[in-house]
Design an enzyme around this catalytic site. Structure first.
Site, PDB file in Angstrom:
ATOM      1  N   GLY A 219       0.822  -1.222   0.000  1.00 60.98           N
ATOM      2  CA  GLY A 219       0.000   0.000   0.000  1.00 60.98           C
ATOM      3  C   GLY A 219       0.842   1.252   0.000  1.00 60.98           C
ATOM      4  O   GLY A 219       2.035   1.196  -0.329  1.00 60.98           O
ATOM      5  N   ASN A 220       0.235   2.367   0.334  1.00 56.25           N
ATOM      6  CA  ASN A 220       0.985   3.630   0.395  1.00 56.25           C
ATOM      7  C   ASN A 220       0.490   4.452   1.577  1.00 56.25           C
ATOM      8  O   ASN A 220      -0.442   4.055   2.274  1.00 56.25           O
ATOM      9  CB  ASN A 220       0.858   4.392  -0.936  1.00 56.25           C
ATOM     10  CG  ASN A 220      -0.573   4.723  -1.244  1.00 56.25           C
ATOM     11  OD1 ASN A 220      -1.203   5.518  -0.558  1.00 56.25           O
ATOM     12  ND2 ASN A 220      -1.125   4.086  -2.274  1.00 56.25           N
TER      13      ASN A 220
END
Ligand code: CTP
Length: 415
Positions: A219-220
């Site tokens: 993810g980020n």
């Protein structure tokens, strides 16, 4: 649009009220201006009259040549009591700048001018925008007056911090920029009078997650704050807002419809379902650019030898703009760094067929992601505008102002 009563009291910031009157008039609102005697020492009534196309009133005993009507509105047959008629006819009343003296009078219910008398008689939403020296603003008397006004459901537009009129002084007391004042005023207008009434706005926010196994993901760090600020700002303008939230832990703004998603594929599907019925797309989400080619069915163990293979996800924005119509306004976001960030963002604007790209400089640690502040550059086919460091709410309003301008230039409804 709306009938706006603008009260101008005595202070150097009164010159900014001229620009506010101009912006409100250009936006299609009918504006009537009431000045205090003090205000006329700073700016001339003739300037306001020229801008709004209606006489300015100062004394509560003055006869109103327009009989309480707003520009382009019908005039009554009889000659009504001026301050009552204007207060009864307006959709909102903003006093900007509100001096310490005028605030004290408004809090005490004093009615000694057209401005103060009308304020007392007004049952429409009322707002004040204090502007003064920072010591006068911080003084307990001024703060107590503001507290009284807030208790009485008057909206107080907080002054900005920065350089003050007195040479070399800085502090809290600056009147916010006229565009900000107009946005706050419009947000207070009743439904049917707000600038984005009837406009459907789709906002994506947050960062998608691509599963590795049932508990882990790629993810980020996007928190969704910028998207939430955009959704809130659009809702304040009266828009019908749908928020597609990818792993956003924060609550959605009031009045906003929320659809929660986790992966890029889910975000693409949700956005695809909403896009064709939306007038504006604000693509603030950070979709993961890669997904794992395989997702383990059971939680991987530390002892397992893991060889992650990633494949690119679909470009959601490009997919949507491929089916866009000219009636839609599309805003993409670009997270870039380095000297060529503007060129790269401009290239993204063309490649993704967006109307505007909001460029974030991700190399600056003081902004972005978890922060409540941001600084961006707005890039459209014609120009680039730097928006200096400010709250995400303020940046959101600036972005929506630009969207409004682009729609107006294209002859589309809503500013
Ligand atoms: N975006 C998207 N789908 C993706 C990735 C990004 O729709 N899979 C959107 C973002 O929401 C943003 C814009 O595209 O509005 C730019 O995102 P950014 O990550 O900066 O660009 P990339 O798509 O990664 O650009 P590049 O093609 O240069 O990698």
């Amino acid at each position: 649009m709306a009938r706006i009563l603008l009260g101008v009291s005595g202070g150097i910031a009164a010159y900014k009220a001229l620009e506010l009157a101009r912006l409100a008039t250009v936006a299609g609102h009918g504006v009537r201006v009431l000045m205090t005697e003090g205000a006329t020492r700073f700016v001339g009534a003739a300037s306001f009259e020229g801008i709004v196309g209606a006489p300015v009133l100062i004394s509560e005993f003055e006869r109103d040549p327009l009989r309480g009507a707003f520009p382009d509105g019908p005039r009554p047959e009889h000659d009504p009591i001026g301050h009552l008629e204007l207060a009864a006819n307006c959709d909102a009343y903003l006093v900007a700048p509100a001096s310490a003296n005028t605030l004290a009078k408004l809090a005490a219910g004093i009615a000694d001018s057209m401005l103060t008398t009308s304020f007392l008689a007004c049952t429409a939403p009322r707002l004040v925008a204090p502007a003064m020296n920072d010591r006068m603003y911080a003084n307990a008397a001024t703060q107590a007056n503001l507290a009284t006004l807030r208790e009485r459901r008057v909206t107080v537009i907080e002054p900005d911090e920065g350089a003050l009129a007195s040479r070399g002084e800085r502090g809290r007391g600056r009147l916010p920029e006229p565009a900000r004042l107009l946005a706050r005023l419009e947000a207070a207008l009743p439904a049917g009078h707000r600038p984005w009434d009837g406009l459907r706005v789709l906002v994506t926010a947050g960062g998608t997650r691509e599963p590795i196994d049932p508990v882990r993901f790629v993810g980020n760090r996007s928190s969704g704050r910028m998207g939430l600020a955009l959704a809130a700002a659009a809702a304040r303008r009266g828009a019908d807002v749908t928020l597609i939230a990818a792993n956003v832990a924060l609550p959605e703004p009031p009045g906003v419809r929320r659809v929660d998603v986790e992966t890029t594929a889910q975000l693409a599907a949700a956005a695809g379902a909403e896009f064709s019925s939306s007038h504006v797309l604000l693509m603030a989400a950070a979709p993961a650019d890669f997904r794992t080619t395989e997702v383990a069915e059971a939680k991987l163990r530390r002892q397992d030898s893991v060889d992650l293979r990633l494949e690119p996800t679909e470009d959601i924005l490009a997919g949507l703009t491929a089916i866009r119509t000219d009636e839609q306004t599309i805003v993409g976001f670009a997270a870039e760094h380095g000297n060529e960030r503007i060129e790269r963002a401009r290239e993204k604007l063309t490649r993704k067929k967006a109307d505007l790209i909001v460029l974030n400089d991700v190399s600056d640690p003081s902004i972005g992601f978890e922060s409540d502040q941001n600084a961006v550059t707005l890039i459209d086919p014609k120009e680039e505008t730097d928006v200096p460091l400010s709250s995400k709410d303020s940046i959101a309003d600036t972005i929506l102002d630009r969207v409004g301008q682009l729609r107006a230039e294209a002859g589309l409804p809503a500013r």
